[in-house]
Design an enzyme around this catalytic site. Sequence first.
Site, PDB file in Angstrom:
ATOM      1  N   ASP A  55       0.837  -1.205   0.000  1.00 30.43           N
ATOM      2  CA  ASP A  55       0.000   0.000   0.000  1.00 30.43           C
ATOM      3  C   ASP A  55       0.874   1.258   0.000  1.00 30.43           C
ATOM      4  O   ASP A  55       0.361   2.374  -0.058  1.00 30.43           O
ATOM      5  CB  ASP A  55      -1.008  -0.008   1.158  1.00 30.43           C
ATOM      6  CG  ASP A  55      -0.349   0.025   2.520  1.00 30.43           C
ATOM      7  OD1 ASP A  55       0.888  -0.113   2.597  1.00 30.43           O
ATOM      8  OD2 ASP A  55      -1.087   0.183   3.519  1.00 30.43           O
ATOM      9  N   SER A  56       2.213   1.058   0.009  1.00 26.06           N
ATOM     10  CA  SER A  56       3.112   2.192  -0.243  1.00 26.06           C
ATOM     11  C   SER A  56       2.857   2.749  -1.636  1.00 26.06           C
ATOM     12  O   SER A  56       3.323   3.849  -1.965  1.00 26.06           O
ATOM     13  CB  SER A  56       4.580   1.758  -0.102  1.00 26.06           C
ATOM     14  OG  SER A  56       4.833   0.593  -0.859  1.00 26.06           O
ATOM     15  N   ASP A  94      -1.124  -6.288  -0.435  1.00 28.03           N
ATOM     16  CA  ASP A  94      -1.393  -5.602   0.838  1.00 28.03           C
ATOM     17  C   ASP A  94      -2.880  -5.278   0.964  1.00 28.03           C
ATOM     18  O   ASP A  94      -3.477  -4.748   0.023  1.00 28.03           O
ATOM     19  CB  ASP A  94      -0.631  -4.266   0.837  1.00 28.03           C
ATOM     20  CG  ASP A  94       0.257  -4.100   2.046  1.00 28.03           C
ATOM     21  OD1 ASP A  94       0.166  -4.911   2.978  1.00 28.03           O
ATOM     22  OD2 ASP A  94       1.056  -3.140   2.033  1.00 28.03           O
ATOM     23  N   LYS A 124      -1.223  -9.380   2.855  1.00 30.88           N
ATOM     24  CA  LYS A 124      -0.516  -8.876   4.038  1.00 30.88           C
ATOM     25  C   LYS A 124      -1.426  -7.896   4.760  1.00 30.88           C
ATOM     26  O   LYS A 124      -2.185  -7.147   4.110  1.00 30.88           O
ATOM     27  CB  LYS A 124       0.793  -8.171   3.632  1.00 30.88           C
ATOM     28  CG  LYS A 124       1.570  -7.596   4.823  1.00 30.88           C
ATOM     29  CD  LYS A 124       2.974  -7.135   4.443  1.00 30.88           C
ATOM     30  CE  LYS A 124       3.023  -5.737   3.884  1.00 30.88           C
ATOM     31  NZ  LYS A 124       2.517  -4.685   4.787  1.00 30.88           N
ATOM     32  N   GLU A 193       9.394  -4.029  10.442  1.00 35.92           N
ATOM     33  CA  GLU A 193       9.798  -2.727   9.871  1.00 35.92           C
ATOM     34  C   GLU A 193      10.342  -1.796  10.951  1.00 35.92           C
ATOM     35  O   GLU A 193       9.695  -1.583  11.988  1.00 35.92           O
ATOM     36  CB  GLU A 193       8.603  -2.070   9.154  1.00 35.92           C
ATOM     37  CG  GLU A 193       8.986  -0.710   8.558  1.00 35.92           C
ATOM     38  CD  GLU A 193       8.011  -0.170   7.521  1.00 35.92           C
ATOM     39  OE1 GLU A 193       7.080  -0.895   7.116  1.00 35.92           O
ATOM     40  OE2 GLU A 193       8.186   0.987   7.109  1.00 35.92           O
TER      41      GLU A 193
HETATM   42  O1  KIV Z   1       3.502  -1.134   1.613  1.00 32.64           O
HETATM   43  C1  KIV Z   1       4.687  -1.489   1.632  1.00 32.64           C
HETATM   44  O2  KIV Z   1       5.477  -1.193   0.729  1.00 32.64           O
HETATM   45  C2  KIV Z   1       5.137  -2.270   2.769  1.00 32.64           C
HETATM   46  C3  KIV Z   1       6.596  -2.588   2.859  1.00 32.64           C
HETATM   47  C4  KIV Z   1       7.330  -1.399   3.322  1.00 32.64           C
HETATM   48  C5  KIV Z   1       6.850  -3.760   3.708  1.00 32.64           C
HETATM   49  O3  KIV Z   1       4.361  -2.621   3.599  1.00 32.64           O
END
Ligand code: KIV
Length: 306
Positions: A55-56, A94, A124, A193
């Site tokens: 979700d980044s 995610d 995730k 993290e």
């Molecule tokens: O959303 C994301 O990119 C993440 C990673 C930083 C693990 O959760």
Amino acid sequence: MSSASRPQHDRPPVSITRLAEMKEAGEPIAMVTAYDFPSAQVIEDAGADMVLVGDSAANTILGYDSTVPVGMDEMVMLAKAVRRGTKTPFLVGDLPFGSYEASNELAIASAQRMIKEAGCDAIKLEGGGTSAERAAAIVQAGIPVVGHVGLTPQTATALGGFKAQGKTAAAAIKVAEDAIALDQAGCFAIVFEAIPEAVAEMIVAKLDAITIGIGAGNATDGQVLVFFDLTGLNDGFMAKFAKRYADVRGEMRRGVEGYVNEVRSGAFPAPEHVYSVDPSELEALRQRLNREDLESNYSWDWEPLS
Ligand code: KIV
């Protein structure tokens, strides 16, 4: 590199069994985030073991100022594109903020979309507490789950901002409790993290799950980095733990500047970019265009706007 010259390989798709073997053998697992088809192809060709449609994406490609606003429909669309670009790496999608916290039913429904619509291999979610209960429900529904502890960006405000977690014994116990709850919930992997390496080392020793670190040092079974941080496409904030391996943004800017300059100077398009036509056809065209009775063959059946 054109798609025709992409490297060929015969690696079998990475499975949970393969990841567990890697953990057992002490073979580090390389995970990268991806949000689109061409990046996914690059990651496939580079031989990564796992891909996370993180979700980044909210920050990296959608321009939001946190991960909170990104929604399930956006995440599914991005994950579908990544799926089309990857065959070999194990693909994790995610679950965004708001798509799993309220109930087990909501969590299962969102996880099912990631698997069924987007073609992900696992999902995730972030945090311990009720997230561990949601993780258990999703696992019981037959969907592999990756947990995420330490700095959890979806709830960063509650954690006091984007900073390392687990730096006091009390804070580290909280991270340990979250990780153990997720492990017991049946998560096959857990992301750590922004946690001191020595703290991560103590906690991962208590877990069966495969552990993937981002800013957690070398104690975990694998590492994950955000694609745009490691390739240098991101020109914004870089966390202490991120490492830049290329300058893709600079390379892209140089490419576009070259194009703009050549359009302005007339150097582009050059003869090799231009289609040719048989001179006799050109002459016939010239004569047709010179005829005074030339009329359009097109007809419109709509009324022009007044
Ligand atoms: O959303 C994301 O990119 C993440 C990673 C930083 C693990 O959760």
